[in-house]
Design a protein around this motif. Structure first.
Motif, mmCIF file in Angstrom:
data_model
loop_
_atom_site.group_PDB
_atom_site.id
_atom_site.type_symbol
_atom_site.label_atom_id
_atom_site.label_comp_id
_atom_site.label_asym_id
_atom_site.label_seq_id
_atom_site.Cartn_x
_atom_site.Cartn_y
_atom_site.Cartn_z
ATOM 1 N N LEU A 148 0.842 -1.197 0.000
ATOM 2 C CA LEU A 148 0.000 0.000 0.000
ATOM 3 C C LEU A 148 0.872 1.240 0.000
ATOM 4 O O LEU A 148 1.876 1.303 0.726
ATOM 5 N N PHE B 266 -4.808 6.409 1.785
ATOM 6 C CA PHE B 266 -4.230 5.183 1.263
ATOM 7 C C PHE B 266 -4.654 4.901 -0.164
ATOM 8 O O PHE B 266 -5.769 5.252 -0.596
ATOM 9 N N GLY B 267 -3.765 4.241 -0.873
ATOM 10 C CA GLY B 267 -4.086 3.734 -2.191
ATOM 11 C C GLY B 267 -4.849 2.432 -2.086
ATOM 12 O O GLY B 267 -5.092 1.902 -1.008
ATOM 13 N N THR B 268 -5.187 1.926 -3.231
ATOM 14 C CA THR B 268 -6.016 0.732 -3.333
ATOM 15 C C THR B 268 -5.223 -0.554 -3.134
ATOM 16 O O THR B 268 -5.799 -1.610 -2.938
ATOM 17 N N TYR C 263 -8.612 3.376 11.756
ATOM 18 C CA TYR C 263 -8.953 3.061 10.374
ATOM 19 C C TYR C 263 -9.864 1.840 10.347
ATOM 20 O O TYR C 263 -9.848 0.993 11.239
ATOM 21 N N GLN D 119 -11.019 -1.290 7.550
ATOM 22 C CA GLN D 119 -10.649 -1.924 6.290
ATOM 23 C C GLN D 119 -11.618 -3.042 5.969
ATOM 24 O O GLN D 119 -11.750 -4.005 6.738
ATOM 25 N N LYS E 126 -10.315 -6.991 1.123
ATOM 26 C CA LYS E 126 -9.661 -6.683 -0.136
ATOM 27 C C LYS E 126 -9.800 -5.219 -0.536
ATOM 28 O O LYS E 126 -9.711 -4.882 -1.719
ATOM 29 N N SER F 164 -8.825 -0.951 0.661
ATOM 30 C CA SER F 164 -7.803 -0.204 1.360
ATOM 31 C C SER F 164 -8.318 0.311 2.699
ATOM 32 O O SER F 164 -9.464 0.072 3.070
ATOM 33 N N LEU F 165 -7.445 0.972 3.430
ATOM 34 C CA LEU F 165 -7.814 1.507 4.740
ATOM 35 C C LEU F 165 -8.534 2.843 4.579
ATOM 36 O O LEU F 165 -8.127 3.683 3.778
ATOM 37 N N PHE G 109 -12.308 -5.031 9.735
ATOM 38 C CA PHE G 109 -10.982 -5.061 10.333
ATOM 39 C C PHE G 109 -10.660 -3.625 10.753
ATOM 40 O O PHE G 109 -10.684 -2.717 9.922
ATOM 41 N N ARG H 144 -10.057 -7.890 14.303
ATOM 42 C CA ARG H 144 -11.119 -8.407 13.432
ATOM 43 C C ARG H 144 -12.409 -8.473 14.234
ATOM 44 O O ARG H 144 -12.500 -9.235 15.191
#
Lengths: 113, 116
Positions: free
Chosen positions: A89, A103-105, B36, B38, B41, B43-44, B91, B112
């Protein structure tokens, strides 16, 4: 609003190959850019941090470059190993945002034997 | 190196109950901590910024009454998910900014949360 994109989304390479991961951001007014590694179900490990005034940083087999004016960064991994398999990331801190990371993907990397 | 811990690492709770997640900086003082979320699959996404001794700053679209944040000391921030619902399953990761080296953030291992 800052947007961070990473290409490719997923990558599979054989062990030993050199590879490049790409990150682009829409607002070039950044304070710094950071590359992280995330293993499945785990937190983040910081790999490299590049300040806005810097052009690159190196740590072992990793080299990250930053071209702020064009809104791009690359992470170069030399001589890849199976243990490098993870999601990578990139994240930027926009100037004046009190260290808030965008953040990026992510790029999911698999290094095969 | 700087270490951030989170507790618990995994939690399963029933709908309607509240869950508290702790984030601790173990070997440094953190005036600022970040929370954050998530999705699988993905991003944050920053939820809120937690400042020691003051109220947290929430990102747009994050309900402050649902996600209660307390940062009572320089080494501990807590996130409480109130009246949890299955859509809160995710998450959750915290990070802490070292008071002595403010340019870097150190991340916890994540929690989690599964709401049944």
């Amino acid at each position: 609003k800052q947007e961070v994109t990473q290409i490719p989304a997923a990558l599979s390479v054989p062990e030993g190959e050199n590879l490049v991961l790409n990150c682009s951001f829409t607002d070039s007014a950044i304070y710094n850019l950071q590359w992280f590694r995330q293993d499945p179900g785990k937190g983040l490990t910081s790999l490299l941090l590049i300040q806005s005034s810097q052009r690159e940083q190196t740590s072992g087999r990793l080299n990250a470059s930053l071209d702020k004016s064009s809104g791009r960064s690359t992470l170069y991994i030399a001589a890849s190993q199976p243990g490098d398999s993870a999601t990578y990331l990139c994240a930027v801190v926009a100037a004046g945002t009190a260290s808030k990371l965008t953040f990026g993907t992510g790029t999911r990397l698999q290094v095969t034997l | 190196g700087a270490v951030v811990s989170q507790h618990p690492s995994r939690v399963i709770c029933k709908s309607g109950t509240s869950v508290k997640i702790e984030c601790r900086s173990l070997d440094f003082q953190a005036t600022t901590m970040f929370w954050y979320r998530q999705f699988p699959k993905k991003s944050l996404m920053l939820m809120a910024t937690s400042n020691e001794g003051s109220k947290a700053t929430y990102e747009q679209g994050v309900e402050k009454d649902k996600f209660l944040i307390n940062h009572a000391s320089l080494t501990l921030s807590t996130l409480t998910v109130t009246s949890a619902h299955p859509e809160d399953s995710s998450f959750y990761i915290c990070s802490a900014r070292d008071r002595g080296a403010p340019a870097e953030q150190y991340f916890g291992p994540g929690t989690r949360l599964t709401v049944t």
